[in-house]
Design a protein around this motif. Structure first.
Motif, mmCIF file in Angstrom:
data_model
loop_
_atom_site.group_PDB
_atom_site.id
_atom_site.type_symbol
_atom_site.label_atom_id
_atom_site.label_comp_id
_atom_site.label_asym_id
_atom_site.label_seq_id
_atom_site.Cartn_x
_atom_site.Cartn_y
_atom_site.Cartn_z
ATOM 1 N N GLY A 10 10.608 -9.714 31.066
ATOM 2 C CA GLY A 10 9.867 -10.292 29.928
ATOM 3 C C GLY A 10 9.366 -11.683 30.241
ATOM 4 N N GLY A 14 6.094 -16.677 26.813
ATOM 5 C CA GLY A 14 7.306 -17.239 26.206
ATOM 6 C C GLY A 14 8.242 -17.935 27.189
ATOM 7 N N ILE A 15 9.523 -17.873 26.890
ATOM 8 C CA ILE A 15 10.539 -18.582 27.676
ATOM 9 C C ILE A 15 10.594 -18.028 29.105
ATOM 10 N N ARG A 35 4.986 -5.375 29.998
ATOM 11 C CA ARG A 35 4.673 -3.968 29.710
ATOM 12 C C ARG A 35 3.262 -3.575 30.091
ATOM 13 N N LEU A 63 10.971 -1.988 28.591
ATOM 14 C CA LEU A 63 12.428 -1.926 28.789
ATOM 15 C C LEU A 63 13.196 -1.375 27.595
ATOM 16 N N MET A 138 21.021 -15.481 25.442
ATOM 17 C CA MET A 138 21.635 -15.317 24.138
ATOM 18 C C MET A 138 20.592 -15.571 23.041
ATOM 19 N N GLY A 139 20.909 -15.189 21.788
ATOM 20 C CA GLY A 139 19.989 -15.433 20.675
ATOM 21 C C GLY A 139 20.313 -16.746 19.984
ATOM 22 N N TYR A 190 22.088 -19.987 26.214
ATOM 23 C CA TYR A 190 21.306 -20.066 24.979
ATOM 24 C C TYR A 190 20.099 -20.970 25.252
ATOM 25 N N ALA A 194 12.292 -21.766 20.273
ATOM 26 C CA ALA A 194 10.965 -22.027 20.840
ATOM 27 C C ALA A 194 9.912 -21.221 20.115
ATOM 28 N N THR A 196 7.342 -18.715 20.347
ATOM 29 C CA THR A 196 6.951 -17.637 21.267
ATOM 30 C C THR A 196 6.465 -16.464 20.425
ATOM 31 N N MET A 198 7.985 -13.848 19.970
ATOM 32 C CA MET A 198 9.129 -13.367 19.192
ATOM 33 C C MET A 198 9.293 -14.154 17.889
#
Ligand SMILES: NC(=O)c1ccc[n+]([C@@H]2O[C@H](COP(=O)([O-])OP(=O)(O)OC[C@H]3O[C@@H](n4cnc5c(N)ncnc54)[C@H](OP(=O)(O)O)[C@@H]3O)[C@@H](O)[C@H]2O)c1
Length: 285
Positions: A10, A14-15, A35, A63, A138-139, A190, A194, A196, A198
Motif C-alpha cells: 500500500g 499516503g504514509i 492495486r 490484498l 498500528m491504527g 504507530y 495523517a 490520506t 483512508m
C-alpha cells in the motif's frame, strides 16, 4: 541502506508512499505495492524522480483476498533473491460491514490476516537476509480489551471501533509471531494521524457516537495537505526499517515518535493470542 531490498504494501499513496520515498532517498531498493497499474506506475515514476534512485519498482495486488496475497509473495520470490525489510503498511478502515471473497470481515482480513499471511509466506526470503526486519503499522487508539466474541464483527460492526479492534488483534498476532519466529525482527509501530485517502474517506457514522460532534474538527485535521502529515507519519516505519538502534530488537511496539511504548494488556494476554492464532490459522485457504 544501499544493500537493502524493501517491500512496502500500500505504498502508491499516503504514509506508505512517504515511507518508500524516504527509504529510496537512503539508496535502498524499494518495491511498492498497489492495486492498479496506473497508480503504481505513477507512484514509481514520482518516487524515482524525487529520490534520484532508479531502483524502485512495483508489484500489483489487491490484498483483501488471500489468493492475491499468495500471488504477490510468489511474484516477489520469483523476482528478488531475498527480502531485507517487509513493511506491512496497507490497512483498511471500512465504513460498513463487508465480507471479502474469502468470507472474512474486510477490516479483519486487511489488518490481521493479510499482514500475518504475507509475513509468513515471505519468511523464507527474509531468512536469506543478514538482518531481516518486519514492520507492521498500528491504527489509532490502542484498546485495552480485545472483544474476543466479536472479532469478525459477528455481533456488530462499529466503524473506527471495529478498525481499532482489528489493529489490536494484529498487534497480538505480531507479538506472538515475534515470540515464535526468531530469525527476523518483528515489530509494530504507530504512525500518528495523517491526511490520506483512508482518513479523508472517514464518515461521521464511523466515529463513536459520543465523538460525532467533533467530526468537523476531524475533517479539518485530515484536510488535503500535499502529503505533509503523511511524511511526518512515516517516521516510525522509516526508523524501524533503517535505524541501527533497533538492530536485533524484536517483539516491540513503537509510537509515532519512534519511542518504545507499552503493549496493550490485551496483547499481553496469552489466552487472547492463542485464541487469535488459532482463528487466523483456520482462515488460511
Ligand atoms: N492515516 C492515518 O491517520 C493513520 C493513522 C493510524 C494508522 N494508520 C495506518 O497506516 C497505514 C497506512 O495508512 P494510510 O492512511 O496511508 O492508508 P491509505 O491512504 O488507505 O493508503 C493507501 C495505499 O493503500 C493501498 N491499498 C488500499 N486498499 C488496498 C487493498 N485492498 N489492497 C492493496 N492495497 C491497498 C493503496 O493502493 P491503490 O489505491 O494504489 O490500489 C495505496 O497504496 C494503514 O495500515 C493505516 O491503518 C493510518
Amino acid at each position: 541502506m544501499k544493500d537493502k531490498i524493501i517491500l512496502i504494501t500500500g505504498a502508491t499513496s499516503g504514509i506508505g508512499f512517504q515511507t518508500a520515498l524516504s527509504l529510496a532517498k537512503m539508496g535502498a531498493q524499494v518495491i511498492v505495492t498497489g492495486r492498479s497499474q496506473k497508480s503504481a506506475q505513477e507512484a514509481v515514476t514520482k518516487l524515482k524522480a524525487e529520490s534520484k534512485n532508479e531502483r524502485v519498482d512495483f508489484l500489483l495486488a489487491d490484498l483483501s483476498a488471500q489468493k492475491n496475497v499468495r500471488a504477490l509473495a510468489e511474484q516477489f520470490k520469483a523476482r528478488y533473491e531475498r527480502l531485507d525489510i517487509l513493511i506491512n503498511n496497507a490497512g483498511l478502515a471500512a465504513s460498513k460491514k463487508e465480507l471479502t471473497e474469502d468470507g472474512v470481515e474486510s477490516d479483519f482480513a486487511m489488518n490481521v490476516v493479510t499482514p500475518f499471511l504475507l509475513t509468513h509466506l515471505l519468511m523464507a526470503s527474509l531468512k536469506k537476509s543478514a538482518s531481516p526486519r518486519v514492520i507492521t503499522l498500528m491504527g489509532g487508539d490502542v484498546p485495552a480489551v480485545l472483544d474476543v466474541d466479536n472479532l469478525l464483527s459477528e455481533k456488530s460492526f462499529d466503524g473506527l471501533n471495529t478498525y481499532s479492534q482489528t489493529k489490536l488483534a494484529m498487534m497480538a498476532m505480531m507479538y506472538e509471531f515475534a515470540q515464535r519466529e526468531k530469525s527476523a525482527t518483528i515489530n509494530v509501530c504507530y504512525p500518528g494521524q495523517a491526511s490520506t485517502s483512508m482518513t479523508r474517506s472517514v464518515t461521521p457514522e464511523m466515529l463513536p457516537r459520543a465523538m460525532r460532534f467533533a467530526f468537523p474538527l476531524f475533517k479539518w485535521m485530515t484536510r488535503e495537505d500535499g502529503g505533509k502529515s503523511a511524511a511526518k507519519a512515516s517516521r516510525s516505519s522509516v526508523y524501524l526499517a533503517s535505524s541501527k538502534e533497533v538492530q536485533g530488537v524484536t517483539g516491540k511496539y513503537f509510537d509515532t515518535n519512534c519511542k518504545e511504548a507499552a503493549w496493550s494488556p490485551a496483547v499481553m494476554d496469552a489466552g487472547n493470542r492463542k485464541q487469535l492464532w488459532k482463528i487466523v490459522e483456520r482462515m488460511f485457504k
